[in-house]
Design an enzyme around this catalytic site. Structure first.
Site, PDB file in Angstrom:
ATOM      1  N   LYS B  77       0.865  -1.187   0.000  1.00 19.25           N
ATOM      2  CA  LYS B  77       0.000   0.000   0.000  1.00 19.25           C
ATOM      3  C   LYS B  77       0.899   1.233   0.000  1.00 19.25           C
ATOM      4  O   LYS B  77       1.988   1.206   0.612  1.00 19.25           O
ATOM      5  CB  LYS B  77      -0.901  -0.041   1.245  1.00 19.25           C
ATOM      6  N   SER B 152      -9.696   2.101   2.956  1.00 16.10           N
ATOM      7  CA  SER B 152      -8.794   2.835   2.102  1.00 16.10           C
ATOM      8  C   SER B 152      -7.802   1.932   1.348  1.00 16.10           C
ATOM      9  O   SER B 152      -7.138   2.392   0.418  1.00 16.10           O
ATOM     10  CB  SER B 152      -7.996   3.840   2.933  1.00 16.10           C
ATOM     11  N   SER B 176     -10.075  -0.237   7.173  1.00 13.25           N
ATOM     12  CA  SER B 176      -9.508  -0.029   5.828  1.00 13.25           C
ATOM     13  C   SER B 176      -8.892  -1.258   5.182  1.00 13.25           C
ATOM     14  O   SER B 176      -8.516  -1.216   4.016  1.00 13.25           O
ATOM     15  CB  SER B 176      -8.452   1.083   5.874  1.00 13.25           C
TER      16      SER B 176
END
Lengths: 94, 477
Positions: B77, B152, B176
């Site tokens: 990420k 997210s 997330s």
């Protein structure tokens, strides 16, 4: 929430919003505040605030001056620097 | 070549020399080149570097010195620092930032031979539940390109779901990892707070942030967890190496369940969770009704705390030391204001302004202290609950993936997290696994464990996946 409070918040956050953005942001923040205001509907008398989910205790460090030796690394991404200093616009005029 | 193989299967292929690391990486790179324009899962990828690393892995394999991940691609990420790589948090403000060091979890994966494959898209500074706040454009769900992947960690979830990589890292501040795992039909694991180091993970809300993984199976999540975990002296909140708090794995379990959580869910989603409950009962587990904390109160508490912590954490992005800087500022104040106003997107600004309000004298009551007291109430409720049950079963998200063009206001969007935030408030481990398809879209459920019960929830998720095939379903790209 109103435009006066928003202006103060923008000043704290170092944000500049135009008039349309301000209007939209006041409306959005009002919605958020309306929602979170429900926290005040519950009695929490006598309850200790929980600031952290795990007990990390008190961290102690030796009170000795030290240098990380990582100055070059931490400054490698600096936007503008001279020697070991970050360069910014003049803060105090001579 | 099947792009949906487990870590164990890939390792066997590599060790038996049925495939080389270079061939494996080339295959995934080709797949990304062919399909990622549809999903926008990756924000940076350097094929030549990947292949060079793969060739080094092949030499290692030839010498018989294998790490647990040697030759296997791992995506990160975009909020994890990878030395020498752009680490932007999908924000314009950090678009020029090249990380000067590795995050600890990145390093741990690298030590075991995992090949850094690229950075995945995410909501800007991890603030969002739909991956629509990224400065690099939204991610599209591989199951239906007109829908969001969740957020997210939407890029990581979509990348694993699309078969671009077998595993990707994610971060979970309020759901997330688990909500995008549910939307994309993959396994999303958020460990106990502190079991994975936060060093090198760009902070959103420090008392809530936790690194984790998006994988296809609980078994792969377990493998990654063993590699990534451990004490890190550079993170004062990371678990002590002397910790003896681990909860032992056992079977069968007493599973807590609250039917009230399902009240406003779609009947098809309820049916899938009820069917999963029956599967778990067939495996010998017992269910006990439990009471959970009011979701909207917990969510309100979460938003106050996370926004307040974010307003403090993100003050560091001032255009002085790293990231982007506005051009030709005439004063230091103009430098700060223009840099931050041009660099941050609307959602980040909204949360920082809200957080500043919660912390400021303008607020009529002390929001933050009130929220922290509620946090204590949630925490104590879970402490009591885990005296009676071993784990809790709950939905991961209130719906399947919604459409990109669906108009949700801020609070509707925030309510996407209502099943996931209590876990972060209490620092608990949780894992979301696929439990069905509703109108062709995946839906997940989560097992929530007591603190340090990570292995326990991984085990029950593994047993469930041994009995079902929902985690094996694939989207058609």
């Amino acid at each position: 929430m109103n435009s006066k409070i928003l202006n103060e918040l923008c000043s704290h956050c170092a944000f500049i919003l135009n008039d349309a953005e301000k209007e939209r942001m006041v409306a959005d923040l009002k919605l958020i505040l309306e929602y979170v205001d429900q926290v005040h509907s519950v009695s929490t008398d006598g309850i200790e605030p929980l600031v952290h989910p795990i007990n990390i205790g008190y961290l102690r460090m030796l009170d000795e001056p030290e240098t990380s030796g990582h100055e070059n690394l931490t400054q490698s991404e600096s936007i503008e620097k001279t020697d070991d200093f970050y360069v910014v616009p003049k803060v105090i005029e001579p | 070549m099947d792009p949906y193989q487990s870590l164990k299967q890939l390792r066997q292929l590599l060790e038996s020399k049925q495939i080389t690391a270079e061939e494996l990486c080339r295959y995934f790179l080709d797949r990304i080149a062919q399909f990622d324009q549809k999903t926008n899962s990756f924000v940076s990828i350097e094929p030549e570097n990947v292949l060079a690393e793969a060739r080094r892995a092949d030499k290692t394999i030839d010498q018989g010195i294998n790490g647990q991940l040697t030759g296997i691609p791992v995506a990160h990420k975009d909020n994890f620092c990878v030395q020498g790589q752009q680490t932007s948090c999908c924000s314009k403000l950090l678009s020029t930032f090249i990380a000067p060091y590795d995050a600890t979890i990145v390093k741990n994966i690298s030590v075991e031979g995992g090949i850094y494959f690229g950075k995945t898209n995410m909501d800007e500074f991890a603030m969002g539940t739909s991956n629509q706040t990224s400065a690099w454009g939204p991610v599209r769900n591989p199951w239906d390109l007109s829908r969001v992947p969740g957020g997210s960690s939407g890029g990581s979830a979509a990348a694993v779901a699309a078969g671009f990589v077998p595993v990707a890292t994610g971060s979970d501040t309020g759901g997330s990892i688990r909500q995008p795992a549910s939307f994309c039909g993959v396994t999303g694991f958020k460990p106990t707070y502190g079991r994975l180091s936060r060093y090198g993970m760009i902070a959103f809300a420090s008392s809530l942030d936790q690194a984790g993984t998006l994988t296809r199976t609980a078994q792969d999540a377990s493998t990654m967890f063993q590699i990534m975990q451990g004490h890190d002296p550079r993170d004062a909140t990371s678990e002590s190496s002397r910790s003896n708090k681990r909860v032992s794995v056992k079977h069968p379990l007493t599973i807590g369940y609250s039917a009230s959580l399902l009240n406003d869910l779609d009947s098809d989603i309820i049916a899938r969770i009820e069917a999963s409950r029956e599967t778990l009962e067939r495996l010998g587990n017992k269910f006990e009704d439990v009471e959970v904390f009011d979701q909207d109160l917990a969510l309100s508490s979460y938003y106050i705390i996370s926004c307040a912590e974010a307003s403090s954490n993100l003050a560091r992005f001032d255009g002085i030391r790293y990231g982007t800087r506005t051009k030709s500022p005439s004063s230091i104040q103009e430098l700060y204001e223009n840099t931050r106003s041009q660099g941050f997107g609307d959602e980040v600004k909204r949360r920082l302004l809200a957080g500043t309000y919660f912390l400021s004298n303008n607020s009529p009551e002390n929001y933050v202290q009130k929220a922290q007291k509620l946090r204590r109430m949630v925490y104590e409720l879970y402490q009591e609950l885990f005296q009676k049950v071993d784990v809790v079963l709950a939905p991961s998200a209130p719906s399947t993936a919604f459409r990109l063009d669906e108009q949700l206001d801020s609070t509707d969007m925030y309510r996407q997290d209502r099943f996931t935030v209590p876990v972060n408030l209490c620092g608990l481990p949780a894992i979301s696994i696929p439990c069905g398809l509703v109108n062709g879209l995946p839906i997940g459920m989560q097992f929530i464990g007591p603190q340090y019960g990570d292995e326990l929830i991984l085990d029950v998720a593994y047993r469930f996946q041994n009995e079902t095939s929902w985690h094996l379903q694939r989207p058609r790209l």
